[in-house]
Motif scaffolding. Structure first.
Motif, PDB file in Angstrom:
ATOM      1  N   THR A  13       0.843  -1.186   0.000  1.00 21.69           N
ATOM      2  CA  THR A  13       0.000   0.000   0.000  1.00 21.69           C
ATOM      3  C   THR A  13       0.883   1.242   0.000  1.00 21.69           C
ATOM      4  O   THR A  13       2.036   1.195   0.415  1.00 21.69           O
ATOM      5  CB  THR A  13      -0.925   0.037   1.231  1.00 21.69           C
ATOM      6  N   GLY A  14       0.325   2.351  -0.440  1.00 19.02           N
ATOM      7  CA  GLY A  14       1.057   3.611  -0.432  1.00 19.02           C
ATOM      8  C   GLY A  14       2.194   3.609  -1.431  1.00 19.02           C
ATOM      9  O   GLY A  14       2.104   3.039  -2.518  1.00 19.02           O
ATOM     10  N   VAL A  15       3.276   4.260  -1.054  1.00 25.24           N
ATOM     11  CA  VAL A  15       4.439   4.397  -1.939  1.00 25.24           C
ATOM     12  C   VAL A  15       5.104   3.042  -2.168  1.00 25.24           C
ATOM     13  O   VAL A  15       5.623   2.777  -3.247  1.00 25.24           O
ATOM     14  CB  VAL A  15       5.445   5.413  -1.344  1.00 25.24           C
ATOM     15  N   SER A  16       5.050   2.170  -1.190  1.00 22.80           N
ATOM     16  CA  SER A  16       5.688   0.863  -1.347  1.00 22.80           C
ATOM     17  C   SER A  16       5.015   0.018  -2.415  1.00 22.80           C
ATOM     18  O   SER A  16       5.575  -0.970  -2.868  1.00 22.80           O
ATOM     19  CB  SER A  16       5.695   0.108  -0.020  1.00 22.80           C
ATOM     20  N   ARG A  17       3.835   0.420  -2.851  1.00 23.44           N
ATOM     21  CA  ARG A  17       3.175  -0.281  -3.944  1.00 23.44           C
ATOM     22  C   ARG A  17       3.941  -0.076  -5.244  1.00 23.44           C
ATOM     23  O   ARG A  17       3.954  -0.954  -6.107  1.00 23.44           O
ATOM     24  CB  ARG A  17       1.745   0.239  -4.080  1.00 23.44           C
ATOM     25  N   PHE A  18       4.570   1.091  -5.409  1.00 16.59           N
ATOM     26  CA  PHE A  18       5.277   1.417  -6.640  1.00 16.59           C
ATOM     27  C   PHE A  18       6.783   1.254  -6.527  1.00 16.59           C
ATOM     28  O   PHE A  18       7.456   1.057  -7.536  1.00 16.59           O
ATOM     29  CB  PHE A  18       4.958   2.851  -7.049  1.00 16.59           C
ATOM     30  N   PHE A  19       7.346   1.373  -5.327  1.00 13.50           N
ATOM     31  CA  PHE A  19       8.785   1.279  -5.116  1.00 13.50           C
ATOM     32  C   PHE A  19       9.054   0.195  -4.087  1.00 13.50           C
ATOM     33  O   PHE A  19       9.052   0.442  -2.891  1.00 13.50           O
ATOM     34  CB  PHE A  19       9.356   2.611  -4.613  1.00 13.50           C
ATOM     35  N   ASN A  20       9.293  -1.030  -4.554  1.00 17.20           N
ATOM     36  CA  ASN A  20       9.611  -2.132  -3.652  1.00 17.20           C
ATOM     37  C   ASN A  20      10.656  -3.009  -4.309  1.00 17.20           C
ATOM     38  O   ASN A  20      10.936  -2.882  -5.493  1.00 17.20           O
ATOM     39  CB  ASN A  20       8.350  -2.924  -3.304  1.00 17.20           C
ATOM     40  N   SER A  21      11.230  -3.909  -3.543  1.00 13.59           N
ATOM     41  CA  SER A  21      12.260  -4.791  -4.089  1.00 13.59           C
ATOM     42  C   SER A  21      11.745  -6.211  -4.292  1.00 13.59           C
ATOM     43  O   SER A  21      12.527  -7.098  -4.597  1.00 13.59           O
ATOM     44  CB  SER A  21      13.474  -4.817  -3.157  1.00 13.59           C
ATOM     45  N   GLN A  22      10.464  -6.394  -4.185  1.00 18.30           N
ATOM     46  CA  GLN A  22       9.894  -7.730  -4.321  1.00 18.30           C
ATOM     47  C   GLN A  22       9.436  -8.037  -5.745  1.00 18.30           C
ATOM     48  O   GLN A  22       9.381  -9.194  -6.130  1.00 18.30           O
ATOM     49  CB  GLN A  22       8.700  -7.891  -3.374  1.00 18.30           C
ATOM     50  N   ARG A  27      11.184  -2.747  -8.790  1.00 18.85           N
ATOM     51  CA  ARG A  27      12.620  -2.533  -9.000  1.00 18.85           C
ATOM     52  C   ARG A  27      12.865  -1.591 -10.165  1.00 18.85           C
ATOM     53  O   ARG A  27      13.732  -0.717 -10.097  1.00 18.85           O
ATOM     54  CB  ARG A  27      13.318  -3.857  -9.279  1.00 18.85           C
ATOM     55  N   ARG A  28      12.090  -1.764 -11.232  1.00 17.98           N
ATOM     56  CA  ARG A  28      12.232  -0.894 -12.389  1.00 17.98           C
ATOM     57  C   ARG A  28      11.905   0.547 -12.020  1.00 17.98           C
ATOM     58  O   ARG A  28      12.601   1.472 -12.427  1.00 17.98           O
ATOM     59  CB  ARG A  28      11.304  -1.348 -13.509  1.00 17.98           C
ATOM     60  N   ASN A  29      10.872   0.744 -11.230  1.00 18.18           N
ATOM     61  CA  ASN A  29      10.508   2.100 -10.815  1.00 18.18           C
ATOM     62  C   ASN A  29      11.600   2.732  -9.956  1.00 18.18           C
ATOM     63  O   ASN A  29      11.855   3.929 -10.070  1.00 18.18           O
ATOM     64  CB  ASN A  29       9.182   2.077 -10.054  1.00 18.18           C
ATOM     65  N   THR A  34      15.907   6.767  -9.746  1.00 17.04           N
ATOM     66  CA  THR A  34      17.314   7.100  -9.511  1.00 17.04           C
ATOM     67  C   THR A  34      17.903   7.812 -10.727  1.00 17.04           C
ATOM     68  O   THR A  34      18.592   8.838 -10.585  1.00 17.04           O
ATOM     69  CB  THR A  34      18.119   5.835  -9.204  1.00 17.04           C
ATOM     70  N   TYR A  35      17.653   7.273 -11.924  1.00 11.80           N
ATOM     71  CA  TYR A  35      18.148   7.914 -13.150  1.00 11.80           C
ATOM     72  C   TYR A  35      17.573   9.320 -13.301  1.00 11.80           C
ATOM     73  O   TYR A  35      18.280  10.255 -13.678  1.00 11.80           O
ATOM     74  CB  TYR A  35      17.793   7.093 -14.375  1.00 11.80           C
TER      75      TYR A  35
END
Length: 58
Positions: A13-22, A27-29, A34-35
């Motif tokens: 949920t929240g931001v972790s929905r779009f930025f996670n390592s699972q 990972r792409r996001n 970063t780029y």
């Protein structure tokens, strides 16, 4: 097949929905963010106006 949590759905949920390592999408996001951050810092310093020397009357 596929790993220890194959078939389990991750409930982010929240931001972790779009930025996670699972997930690959998360990972792409992270990589794209970063780029974009590095490019923004580069452009900021590249396009920043230069200081003009003070004009003194003689």
């Amino acid at each position: 097949m596929g790993g220890h949590d194959a078939g389990m759905e991750h409930q982010f949920t929240g931001v972790s929905r779009f930025f996670n390592s699972q997930t690959y999408l998360g990972r792409r996001n992270c990589v794209l963010a970063t780029y974009a951050g590095v490019a923004a810092i580069f452009l900021f310093f590249k396009l920043k106006p230069k200081k003009q020397p003070a004009v003194t009357d003689k």
